[in-house]
Design a protein around this motif. Sequence first.
Motif, PDB file in Angstrom:
ATOM      1  N   ARG A  54       0.834  -1.206   0.000  1.00  0.00           N
ATOM      2  CA  ARG A  54       0.000   0.000   0.000  1.00  0.00           C
ATOM      3  C   ARG A  54       0.871   1.259   0.000  1.00  0.00           C
ATOM      4  O   ARG A  54       0.588   2.221  -0.709  1.00  0.00           O
ATOM      5  N   GLU A  55       1.941   1.250   0.779  1.00  0.00           N
ATOM      6  CA  GLU A  55       2.839   2.398   0.826  1.00  0.00           C
ATOM      7  C   GLU A  55       3.536   2.597  -0.523  1.00  0.00           C
ATOM      8  O   GLU A  55       3.680   3.731  -0.992  1.00  0.00           O
ATOM      9  N   MET A  56       3.956   1.516  -1.163  1.00  0.00           N
ATOM     10  CA  MET A  56       4.602   1.622  -2.468  1.00  0.00           C
ATOM     11  C   MET A  56       3.615   2.111  -3.527  1.00  0.00           C
ATOM     12  O   MET A  56       3.979   2.891  -4.414  1.00  0.00           O
ATOM     13  N   SER A  57       2.385   1.675  -3.444  1.00  0.00           N
ATOM     14  CA  SER A  57       1.368   2.135  -4.386  1.00  0.00           C
ATOM     15  C   SER A  57       1.150   3.640  -4.244  1.00  0.00           C
ATOM     16  O   SER A  57       1.043   4.356  -5.247  1.00  0.00           O
ATOM     17  N   ALA A  58       1.088   4.122  -3.007  1.00  0.00           N
ATOM     18  CA  ALA A  58       0.932   5.561  -2.774  1.00  0.00           C
ATOM     19  C   ALA A  58       2.138   6.317  -3.317  1.00  0.00           C
ATOM     20  O   ALA A  58       1.993   7.384  -3.937  1.00  0.00           O
ATOM     21  N   ARG A  60       4.122   5.400  -5.790  1.00  0.00           N
ATOM     22  CA  ARG A  60       4.056   5.379  -7.254  1.00  0.00           C
ATOM     23  C   ARG A  60       3.056   6.411  -7.778  1.00  0.00           C
ATOM     24  O   ARG A  60       3.292   7.074  -8.792  1.00  0.00           O
ATOM     25  N   ASP A  61       1.909   6.546  -7.078  1.00  0.00           N
ATOM     26  CA  ASP A  61       0.911   7.537  -7.476  1.00  0.00           C
ATOM     27  C   ASP A  61       1.499   8.947  -7.448  1.00  0.00           C
ATOM     28  O   ASP A  61       1.288   9.744  -8.364  1.00  0.00           O
ATOM     29  N   VAL A  62       2.237   9.264  -6.390  1.00  0.00           N
ATOM     30  CA  VAL A  62       2.855  10.587  -6.272  1.00  0.00           C
ATOM     31  C   VAL A  62       3.906  10.779  -7.367  1.00  0.00           C
ATOM     32  O   VAL A  62       3.967  11.831  -8.012  1.00  0.00           O
ATOM     33  N   MET A  63       4.729   9.753  -7.586  1.00  0.00           N
ATOM     34  CA  MET A  63       5.773   9.863  -8.615  1.00  0.00           C
ATOM     35  C   MET A  63       5.169  10.032 -10.003  1.00  0.00           C
ATOM     36  O   MET A  63       5.671  10.801 -10.812  1.00  0.00           O
ATOM     37  N   ASP A  64       4.067   9.330 -10.282  1.00  0.00           N
ATOM     38  CA  ASP A  64       3.408   9.476 -11.582  1.00  0.00           C
ATOM     39  C   ASP A  64       2.819  10.876 -11.740  1.00  0.00           C
ATOM     40  O   ASP A  64       2.911  11.485 -12.808  1.00  0.00           O
ATOM     41  N   LYS A  65       2.229  11.389 -10.671  1.00  0.00           N
ATOM     42  CA  LYS A  65       1.589  12.701 -10.718  1.00  0.00           C
ATOM     43  C   LYS A  65       2.617  13.813 -10.949  1.00  0.00           C
ATOM     44  O   LYS A  65       2.357  14.769 -11.674  1.00  0.00           O
ATOM     45  N   TYR A  66       3.787  13.690 -10.329  1.00  0.00           N
ATOM     46  CA  TYR A  66       4.811  14.736 -10.415  1.00  0.00           C
ATOM     47  C   TYR A  66       6.033  14.292 -11.207  1.00  0.00           C
ATOM     48  O   TYR A  66       7.147  14.720 -10.946  1.00  0.00           O
ATOM     49  N   ASP A  67       5.800  13.452 -12.210  1.00  0.00           N
ATOM     50  CA  ASP A  67       6.888  12.876 -13.004  1.00  0.00           C
ATOM     51  C   ASP A  67       7.794  13.944 -13.620  1.00  0.00           C
ATOM     52  O   ASP A  67       9.015  13.852 -13.531  1.00  0.00           O
ATOM     53  N   VAL A  68       7.214  14.958 -14.224  1.00  0.00           N
ATOM     54  CA  VAL A  68       8.001  15.981 -14.900  1.00  0.00           C
ATOM     55  C   VAL A  68       8.840  16.753 -13.889  1.00  0.00           C
ATOM     56  O   VAL A  68      10.056  16.954 -14.079  1.00  0.00           O
ATOM     57  N   ALA A  69       8.228  17.180 -12.787  1.00  0.00           N
ATOM     58  CA  ALA A  69       8.963  17.938 -11.774  1.00  0.00           C
ATOM     59  C   ALA A  69      10.073  17.109 -11.144  1.00  0.00           C
ATOM     60  O   ALA A  69      11.179  17.595 -10.938  1.00  0.00           O
ATOM     61  N   LEU A  70       9.791  15.843 -10.865  1.00  0.00           N
ATOM     62  CA  LEU A  70      10.822  14.985 -10.278  1.00  0.00           C
ATOM     63  C   LEU A  70      11.968  14.754 -11.256  1.00  0.00           C
ATOM     64  O   LEU A  70      13.138  14.696 -10.853  1.00  0.00           O
ATOM     65  N   GLY A  71      11.647  14.649 -12.541  1.00  0.00           N
ATOM     66  CA  GLY A  71      12.694  14.501 -13.556  1.00  0.00           C
ATOM     67  C   GLY A  71      13.607  15.706 -13.621  1.00  0.00           C
ATOM     68  O   GLY A  71      14.822  15.579 -13.735  1.00  0.00           O
ATOM     69  N   LYS A  72      13.015  16.907 -13.526  1.00  0.00           N
ATOM     70  CA  LYS A  72      13.829  18.139 -13.534  1.00  0.00           C
ATOM     71  C   LYS A  72      14.694  18.238 -12.286  1.00  0.00           C
ATOM     72  O   LYS A  72      15.836  18.686 -12.361  1.00  0.00           O
TER      73      LYS A  72
END
Length: 75
Positions: A54-58, A60-72
């Motif tokens: 459940r923690e990993m799923s949460a 992943r959801d955050v990483m998917d939502k902020y993919d562009v910002a995290l990449g920068k």
Amino acid sequence: MFKTIIHTLDDGSGALLLPREMLDSLNLQVGDQFQIIEAEDGFILRPVCGSFEREMSAARDVMDKYDVALGKLAK
């Protein structure tokens, strides 16, 4: 306050069903685990701290939502 009853299962054991409103208000999901603690005046249901899946799923959801910002930020 929420009310529920114990339902009898085919094997003679019981199942405590939690109302949908309670699950929603406490952010609980089917499959979450609880500790049952006997108290002087009743019982305490305490969720076992989150499951790894459940923690990993949460996360992943955050990483998917902020993919562009995290990449920068990673550059």
